[in-house]
Each structure stands twice: as C-alpha cells, then as structure tokens.
Design a protein around this motif. Structure first.
Motif, PDB file in Angstrom:
ATOM      1  N   ARG A  18       1.589   0.251  -8.799  1.00  0.00           N
ATOM      2  CA  ARG A  18       0.473   1.206  -8.903  1.00  0.00           C
ATOM      3  C   ARG A  18      -0.787   0.692  -8.217  1.00  0.00           C
ATOM      4  NH1 ARG A  18       0.529   4.967 -13.967  1.00  0.00           N
ATOM      5  NH2 ARG A  18      -1.482   5.310 -13.024  1.00  0.00           N
ATOM      6  N   VAL A  19      -1.055  -0.600  -8.378  1.00  0.00           N
ATOM      7  CA  VAL A  19      -2.224  -1.186  -7.716  1.00  0.00           C
ATOM      8  C   VAL A  19      -2.061  -1.123  -6.204  1.00  0.00           C
ATOM      9  CG1 VAL A  19      -3.469  -3.353  -7.309  1.00  0.00           C
ATOM     10  CG2 VAL A  19      -2.895  -2.672  -9.643  1.00  0.00           C
ATOM     11  N   ILE A  20      -0.890  -1.473  -5.714  1.00  0.00           N
ATOM     12  CA  ILE A  20      -0.649  -1.442  -4.273  1.00  0.00           C
ATOM     13  C   ILE A  20      -0.744  -0.014  -3.751  1.00  0.00           C
ATOM     14  CG2 ILE A  20       1.107  -1.817  -2.488  1.00  0.00           C
ATOM     15  CD1 ILE A  20       1.951  -4.298  -4.099  1.00  0.00           C
ATOM     16  N   GLU A  21      -0.198   0.933  -4.487  1.00  0.00           N
ATOM     17  CA  GLU A  21      -0.292   2.329  -4.070  1.00  0.00           C
ATOM     18  C   GLU A  21      -1.746   2.776  -3.977  1.00  0.00           C
ATOM     19  OE1 GLU A  21       0.893   6.606  -5.926  1.00  0.00           O
ATOM     20  OE2 GLU A  21       2.463   5.077  -5.916  1.00  0.00           O
ATOM     21  N   ALA A  22      -2.554   2.386  -4.949  1.00  0.00           N
ATOM     22  CA  ALA A  22      -3.974   2.741  -4.910  1.00  0.00           C
ATOM     23  C   ALA A  22      -4.660   2.111  -3.694  1.00  0.00           C
ATOM     24  CB  ALA A  22      -4.668   2.285  -6.194  1.00  0.00           C
ATOM     25  N   SER A  39       8.957  -7.653   0.021  1.00  0.00           N
ATOM     26  CA  SER A  39       9.609  -8.946   0.279  1.00  0.00           C
ATOM     27  C   SER A  39       8.724 -10.109  -0.132  1.00  0.00           C
ATOM     28  CB  SER A  39       9.951  -9.093   1.763  1.00  0.00           C
ATOM     29  OG  SER A  39      10.892  -8.143   2.143  1.00  0.00           O
ATOM     30  N   ILE A  40       7.447  -9.990   0.129  1.00  0.00           N
ATOM     31  CA  ILE A  40       6.508 -11.053  -0.233  1.00  0.00           C
ATOM     32  C   ILE A  40       6.358 -11.140  -1.747  1.00  0.00           C
ATOM     33  CG2 ILE A  40       4.098 -11.795  -0.099  1.00  0.00           C
ATOM     34  CD1 ILE A  40       4.092 -10.464   2.760  1.00  0.00           C
ATOM     35  N   ILE A  41       6.191 -10.006  -2.404  1.00  0.00           N
ATOM     36  CA  ILE A  41       5.998  -9.986  -3.861  1.00  0.00           C
ATOM     37  C   ILE A  41       7.240 -10.479  -4.590  1.00  0.00           C
ATOM     38  CG2 ILE A  41       5.601  -8.480  -5.869  1.00  0.00           C
ATOM     39  CD1 ILE A  41       3.958  -6.681  -3.898  1.00  0.00           C
ATOM     40  N   GLU A  42       8.412 -10.091  -4.113  1.00  0.00           N
ATOM     41  CA  GLU A  42       9.654 -10.454  -4.806  1.00  0.00           C
ATOM     42  C   GLU A  42       9.972 -11.941  -4.733  1.00  0.00           C
ATOM     43  OE1 GLU A  42      12.505  -7.675  -3.212  1.00  0.00           O
ATOM     44  OE2 GLU A  42      12.116  -6.267  -4.857  1.00  0.00           O
ATOM     45  N   ARG A  43       9.259 -12.677  -3.953  1.00  0.00           N
ATOM     46  CA  ARG A  43       9.431 -14.132  -3.946  1.00  0.00           C
ATOM     47  C   ARG A  43       9.010 -14.731  -5.293  1.00  0.00           C
ATOM     48  NH1 ARG A  43       8.780 -16.733   1.669  1.00  0.00           N
ATOM     49  NH2 ARG A  43       9.715 -15.113   2.935  1.00  0.00           N
ATOM     50  N   ALA A  61       4.820   2.967  -2.095  1.00  0.00           N
ATOM     51  CA  ALA A  61       4.330   1.585  -2.192  1.00  0.00           C
ATOM     52  C   ALA A  61       5.229   0.794  -3.128  1.00  0.00           C
ATOM     53  CB  ALA A  61       2.892   1.588  -2.700  1.00  0.00           C
ATOM     54  N   PRO A  62       5.440  -0.453  -2.828  1.00  0.00           N
ATOM     55  CA  PRO A  62       4.996  -1.169  -1.642  1.00  0.00           C
ATOM     56  C   PRO A  62       5.960  -0.984  -0.480  1.00  0.00           C
ATOM     57  CG  PRO A  62       6.065  -2.715  -3.138  1.00  0.00           C
ATOM     58  CD  PRO A  62       6.068  -1.363  -3.814  1.00  0.00           C
ATOM     59  N   LEU A  63       5.408  -1.117   0.731  1.00  0.00           N
ATOM     60  CA  LEU A  63       6.251  -1.104   1.919  1.00  0.00           C
ATOM     61  C   LEU A  63       7.170  -2.318   1.878  1.00  0.00           C
ATOM     62  CD1 LEU A  63       3.635  -0.050   4.605  1.00  0.00           C
ATOM     63  CD2 LEU A  63       5.536   1.319   3.742  1.00  0.00           C
ATOM     64  N   GLU A  64       8.204  -2.271   2.661  1.00  0.00           N
ATOM     65  CA  GLU A  64       9.254  -3.298   2.593  1.00  0.00           C
ATOM     66  C   GLU A  64       8.715  -4.709   2.792  1.00  0.00           C
ATOM     67  OE1 GLU A  64      12.641  -4.537   1.341  1.00  0.00           O
ATOM     68  OE2 GLU A  64      12.239  -2.397   1.443  1.00  0.00           O
TER      69      GLU A  64
END
Length: 136
Positions: A48-52, A34-38, A27-30
């Motif tokens: 960690r939150v996304i992985e959970a 891409s969305i988060i890195e904006r 996590a996170p998937l690509e």
C-alpha cells in the motif's frame, strides 16, 4: 529551433510514459518486488505504501511533463531564450536523483532498475538545449 523543440518533446513523451506506468501499474513493480523479497515477503502494508508512492510520483511526473510541454509549445516556440534554460535546469533537477538513487540501488542489490531511461530522457533534453544554442 525545430530540432531542439522536437528533442524536448521526445523527452516529454518519455516522461508521460513513465508517469503512465507508475500511475497505472500494480505495485510493487517486479524490480521493486525482487528487492523487497530479499528481506521477506511483500506485506500488505508495504504494498500500500509503495502504491501510494507510485501514484504521487506519477502525478508529479505528469505535472512536470505538462509544465515542460507548456514551455515548449509556448515561450520556447515563440523564440524566447529563458524557457530553454528552465527546461534544462528543471530536467536536471528531476533527472539527477532519478538516475543516481536507482543506480545506487542497482549496484547494491544487482537488481536492474530504470535509471537508464532517466538518463536517456536527460540526454534528449541536453541535446535539445545544444541544438537550440546552435540555432537548430
């Protein structure tokens, strides 16, 4: 009825494959990355939150798939009508937010999200239900 059960089973295989992807992927998937890195880099806390969330989503999907499989191989294969309705309603309950929310995110961010897969699995179940209605 064999076509109906086959289409439902195709959807279940798809559900298990999606569960596998979110259950085992880093996590996170690509597309999420891409969305988060904006808004900046993916922090360790965000990762960690996304992985959970991925693991919980995967377990929920796997449980959903097992329930559908039980209905398909049990009561539906035995000729009962009620499991077909339950399969249809439960799939709509799972698929609608899995289509609408990622599609909205894709529209807002222009990052391709997997809502099309959820739509394809919903279509398989709807076609299975229609096949059952017509005795296939």
């Amino acid at each position: 009825m064999l076509i109906s059960l086959g289409l439902y089973s195709i959807a279940v295989v798809g559900v298990f494959l999606v569960a596998r992807k979110y259950g085992l992927s880093a996590a996170p998937l690509e597309y999420h990355k891409s969305i988060i890195e904006r808004d900046g880099a993916v922090s360790e806390g965000t990762q960690r939150v996304i992985e959970a969330l991925y693991r919980v989503w995967a377990a929920s999907l796997a449980g959903f798939g097992l329930c559908l499989l039980g209905l398909i191989l049990g009561a539906a294969a035995g000729g009962a009508a009620w499991p077909h309705v339950v399969i249809l309603v439960a799939t709509f309950a799972m698929a609608i937010p899995s289509i609408v929310v990622p599609r909205r995110v894709e529209k807002d961010t222009s990052v391709k999200t997997p809502w099309r897969l959820a739509l394809a699995l919903l279509v398989a179940v709807v076609l299975g239900f229609v096949a059952w209605l017509f005795g296939y």
